[in-house]
Structure formats: structure tokens, C-alpha cells
Motif scaffolding. Structure first.
Motif, PDB file in Angstrom:
ATOM      1  N   ILE A   1      -0.778   4.961   6.711  1.00 15.27           N
ATOM      2  CA  ILE A   1      -0.205   3.597   6.591  1.00 15.27           C
ATOM      3  C   ILE A   1       0.977   3.557   7.601  1.00 15.27           C
ATOM      4  CG2 ILE A   1       1.145   1.794   5.055  1.00 15.27           C
ATOM      5  CD1 ILE A   1      -0.169   3.498   2.786  1.00 15.27           C
ATOM      6  N   ALA A   2       1.030   2.440   8.451  1.00 16.26           N
ATOM      7  CA  ALA A   2       2.045   2.267   9.380  1.00 16.26           C
ATOM      8  C   ALA A   2       2.803   1.228   9.312  1.00 16.26           C
ATOM      9  CB  ALA A   2       1.428   2.274  10.615  1.00 16.26           C
ATOM     10  N   LEU A   3       4.176   1.314   8.810  1.00 17.57           N
ATOM     11  CA  LEU A   3       4.946   0.153   8.723  1.00 17.57           C
ATOM     12  C   LEU A   3       5.563  -0.326   9.916  1.00 17.57           C
ATOM     13  CD1 LEU A   3       6.653   1.199   5.227  1.00 17.57           C
ATOM     14  CD2 LEU A   3       4.668  -0.435   5.606  1.00 17.57           C
ATOM     15  N   VAL A   4       4.934  -1.096  10.476  1.00 12.97           N
ATOM     16  CA  VAL A   4       5.307  -1.725  12.086  1.00 12.97           C
ATOM     17  C   VAL A   4       6.285  -2.743  11.854  1.00 12.97           C
ATOM     18  CG1 VAL A   4       4.407  -2.235  14.468  1.00 12.97           C
ATOM     19  CG2 VAL A   4       3.236  -0.799  13.016  1.00 12.97           C
ATOM     20  N   LEU A   5       7.566  -2.535  12.430  1.00 15.07           N
ATOM     21  CA  LEU A   5       8.576  -3.408  12.361  1.00 15.07           C
ATOM     22  C   LEU A   5       8.710  -4.279  13.529  1.00 15.07           C
ATOM     23  CD1 LEU A   5      11.316  -1.016  10.909  1.00 15.07           C
ATOM     24  CD2 LEU A   5       9.504  -2.626   9.652  1.00 15.07           C
TER      25      LEU A   5
ATOM     26  N   VAL B   1      -2.294  15.658   3.942  1.00 13.81           N
ATOM     27  CA  VAL B   1      -1.224  15.098   3.166  1.00 13.81           C
ATOM     28  C   VAL B   1      -0.900  13.702   3.703  1.00 13.81           C
ATOM     29  CG1 VAL B   1       1.535  15.224   2.882  1.00 13.81           C
ATOM     30  CG2 VAL B   1       0.087  17.301   3.411  1.00 13.81           C
ATOM     31  N   PRO B   2      -0.758  12.575   2.885  1.00 14.40           N
ATOM     32  CA  PRO B   2      -0.702  11.129   3.272  1.00 14.40           C
ATOM     33  C   PRO B   2       0.615  11.062   4.068  1.00 14.40           C
ATOM     34  CG  PRO B   2      -1.250  11.425   0.796  1.00 14.40           C
ATOM     35  CD  PRO B   2      -1.006  12.849   1.215  1.00 14.40           C
ATOM     36  N   LEU B   3       0.553  10.387   5.217  1.00 13.44           N
ATOM     37  CA  LEU B   3       1.516   9.904   5.937  1.00 13.44           C
ATOM     38  C   LEU B   3       1.793   8.553   6.271  1.00 13.44           C
ATOM     39  CD1 LEU B   3       3.670  10.900   8.489  1.00 13.44           C
ATOM     40  CD2 LEU B   3       1.749  10.741  10.005  1.00 13.44           C
ATOM     41  N   ILE B   4       3.118   8.257   5.845  1.00 12.28           N
ATOM     42  CA  ILE B   4       3.471   6.891   6.096  1.00 12.28           C
ATOM     43  C   ILE B   4       4.578   6.839   7.261  1.00 12.28           C
ATOM     44  CG2 ILE B   4       4.634   4.812   4.926  1.00 12.28           C
ATOM     45  CD1 ILE B   4       4.028   5.968   2.311  1.00 12.28           C
ATOM     46  N   ALA B   5       4.349   5.942   8.221  1.00 10.78           N
ATOM     47  CA  ALA B   5       5.198   5.759   9.414  1.00 10.78           C
ATOM     48  C   ALA B   5       5.987   4.636   9.105  1.00 10.78           C
ATOM     49  CB  ALA B   5       4.400   5.872  10.736  1.00 10.78           C
TER      50      ALA B   5
ATOM     51  N   ALA C   1       0.846  -1.389   0.025  1.00 10.33           N
ATOM     52  CA  ALA C   1      -0.154  -0.045   0.080  1.00 10.33           C
ATOM     53  C   ALA C   1       0.654   1.320   0.046  1.00 10.33           C
ATOM     54  CB  ALA C   1      -1.000   0.052   1.184  1.00 10.33           C
ATOM     55  N   ALA C   2       1.919   1.284   0.850  1.00 10.39           N
ATOM     56  CA  ALA C   2       2.993   2.495   0.764  1.00 10.39           C
ATOM     57  C   ALA C   2       3.500   2.676  -0.532  1.00 10.39           C
ATOM     58  CB  ALA C   2       3.875   2.312   1.858  1.00 10.39           C
ATOM     59  N   ILE C   3       3.805   1.474  -1.307  1.00 16.27           N
ATOM     60  CA  ILE C   3       4.509   1.800  -2.546  1.00 16.27           C
ATOM     61  C   ILE C   3       3.559   2.253  -3.635  1.00 16.27           C
ATOM     62  CG2 ILE C   3       5.390   0.459  -4.308  1.00 16.27           C
ATOM     63  CD1 ILE C   3       6.685  -1.362  -2.293  1.00 16.27           C
TER      64      ILE C   3
END
Length: 335
Positions: free
Chosen positions: A153-157, A134-138, A50-52
Motif C-alpha cells: 500500500i503506497a500512501l502517495v502524498l 511482511v506487509p509494507l506500507i509506504a 486499506a492501510a488502517i
């Protein structure tokens, strides 16, 4: 001597300890990367997709931000994105609160790095993205953090132990953040069909720029090309070779097609057999190794090395378009 022996022994033991620490560091950091790879099989992978997709369809740029070590990693991610065809730059979160928020446009995508997801300095930039949609990716390690909850979109590692012996200094965590940034950059690169020519456009300098040049970019052409007609004599070929100073002369027929070439080696063999001013056709190599103008300079150099030759012709169909000498490839930094 006894004192020297003690010092040497202690140094050796300390050296062994250092290597143990180094290996432990590598193991823990590799575990962090492996954890990301495993997470890609689940929701993390879907969020990465989704982030890409979000960045790919964006009409603006990727604004990367972070504080401390995450900020340093953010600068690297922004640089990698920009150099691989995704317009991006880094905005310092603290500076954003003092006017740099104006650098962020509604068409941009903001990428925020914070391992804890609770970095206070990020609050203004997060609020700004909400206010102007503004779209925010974390990129963070905590699903329940302020940053993760605020992100589109949260990329949780996976929360992995730091490689620092005290478990404090950002080591594993920063490597994992960097890896996610590289994944974003390479996936976007792949989606856009980013080619070697595109790389060359963004990397014109240094060894990378040199390797990405094409044969047509480094060849000698026009009047500087050493050429003789197929009806010429060997002595004429020697004069042409001497005047052009490339150690070779091409032989062309009446239509301008390359039908052979004469090298320094061909001349040495002719002299060993007793030099006579014979037709060039009696001495020339009839099936020379050639390349096209589209071949990458690094591929040309590899071909020369494998064939043990130092010069070759660049062809436009059957006609010679230029000549490349290995010295020119080495001069501009092709390795």
C-alpha cells in the motif's frame, strides 16, 4: 546616538523580514496539509482505509523506518502509535542491514517513510519484507518511485514546495509525513475504541497521567474520612473536622448514607451568629455537591472551580466512599 539609531532601525527591518518568512513558512505548510485533506477524497483516502485495516487486523507490530529527516519523523510516528494502543517501534534502516532485520517478524507490518521513495539505505529492509512476505506500507510523494512500486500500500502524498526559502530543507514534506502518521494513529485509536482508561495505562506519569486519574484514585478513604452521625452535636463535628484536617466533615444517617456536610464556611457562619452546641442538622448543608468514583480527576477539578469549593465527597451510591481536596489534585499535577 546616531549609530544606535541606525542599529535599531536595521534590527526593526530585519525583524519584519523574519516575520514575513515565518508567515510564508506557515502558509506553505498549511497548503501541504490542505493538499492531503483534498487528496483524501480520492484514491489516497481509499489507500489510507486499506492501510488502517491492514494494521488493525495484524497480529504483530508496526515497524517504522526511514533515513534522515524522514527517520526523525518515523520515530515520532512510532512513539505516537505505541502510546495510543498500536504496538510499534522504530528500526533504523541502516542498522537493519547489520542485524536489526531480525527484529521484524512475519506478523508485523512495516511502515517506510521516504519523500523521494529512492533512499538507497531502504533497499535491504524492502527486500526483507518481500522475502518473508511482511506487509509494507509506504509514505512517499512519488507514485513511480522504487518504494511506492515495492509497497503493498503506497500512501502517495501531493508533492508540495518546501517552506525553506531555498526550497531544499525538509519542512513541508516532514510536516505532511507527520500528519499522515497522526491520521493512522488516531484512526486506529478510534477503531479500537481506545478509552481514557487506556490512555492512563500508557501515560501513568506527568500531567497527562494525573488528569486521567479517576476520583477513586485520588480520594481519601476509610478511617481518614471525616464523618459524624446525624445525631451528633456541632462540637463533635468540630473535633472530627480538626482531627481529619480536610476542612469538612460529612454527616451520615444510621444506614451510612450521606445526608449532609459541614464545611469551614458553615462553621464561620455559625460563629458569626453566636456559637451554640446545636445538632449538626441545624448547620449542615443538606444537598452537597458530590461525584462518583468514575469521574476523571480533571473533571473533578473543573467542577470544584466552577462551584467555588475546595473539597467534596466521592459517592458509592448514597454512601460516602472518599473525600477529595483540591490541594491533592494540584499536588499530583491535575490542571
Amino acid at each position: 546616538m546616531a549609530e544606535l539609531s541606525v542599529v535599531t532601525s536595521t534590527s526593526q527591518e530585519a525583524g519584519d523580514d523574519v516575520i514575513d518568512v515565518a508567515r510564508r513558512t506557515l502558509r506553505l505548510e498549511m497548503d501541504g496539509l490542505a493538499a492531503i485533506e483534498n487528496a483524501l477524497a480520492g484514491e489516497t483516502g481509499e489507500r489510507l482505509r486499506a492501510a488502517i485495516a491492514l494494521i488493525h487486523r495484524s497480529a504483530g507490530r508496526v515497524i517504522v523506518t526511514g533515513i534522515g529527516k524522514s527517520g526523525h519523523i518515523g520515530r515520532k510516528i512510532a512513539a505516537t502509535l505505541a502510546s495510543t494502543g498500536t504496538a510499534a517501534y522504530f528500526v533504523h534502516a541502516a542498522e537493519a542491514s547489520h542485524g536489526d532485520l531480525g527484529m521484524i517478524h512475519e506478523t508485523d507490518v512495516v511502515l517506510v517513510l521516504s519523500w523521494s521513495g529512492e533512499t538507497a539505505e531502504l533497499s535491504d529492509i524492502i527486500d526483507y519484507t518481500h522475502r518473508f512476505k511482511v506487509p509494507l506500507i509506504a509514505i512517499t510523494s512519488r507514485e513511480d518511485s522504487t518504494l511506492a512500486r515495492a509497497a503493498d500500500i503506497a500512501l502517495v502524498l501531493p508533492a508540495m514546495p518546501e517552506a525553506c526559502p531555498n526550497g531544499q530543507a525538509p519542512t513541508t514534506s516532514t510536516l505532511m509525513q507527520l500528519a499522515v502518521g497522526d491520521m493512522l494513529a488516531t484512526c486506529l485509536l478510534s477503531n479500537r475504541g481506545f478509552s481514557a482508561d487506556d490512555f492512563r495505562r500508557y501515560h501513568p506519569g506527568g500531567k497527562l497521567g494525573a488528569r486521567l486519574k479517576r476520583a477513586r484514585d485520588v480520594m481519601v478513604q476509610g478511617e481518614a474520612m471525616p464523618l459524624v452521625a446525624d445525631v451528633a452535636s456541632l462540637s463533635q463535628a468540630v473535633l472530627t473536622m480538626s482531627s481529619k484536617r480536610l476542612g469538612v466533615t460529612g454527616v451520615v444517617n444510621a444506614q451510612g448514607d450521606l445526608v449532609g456536610l459541614i464545611t469551614d464556611g458553615d462553621l464561620r457562619r455559625a460563629f458569626r451568629n453566636g456559637f451554640t452546641d446545636c445538632p449538626v442538622a441545624d448547620v449542615m448543608t443538606r444537598t452537597p455537591i458530590t461525584v462518583t468514583g468514575d469521574m476523571l480527576a480533571q473533571e473533578v477539578l473543573a467542577l470544584m472551580n466552577s462551584a467555588s469549593i475546595t473539597v467534596l465527597f466521592v459517592m458509592d451510591g448514597k454512601r460516602p466512599a472518599g473525600v477529595i481536596h483540591i490541594h491533592e489534585l494540584l499536588r499530583i499535577g491535575v490542571v
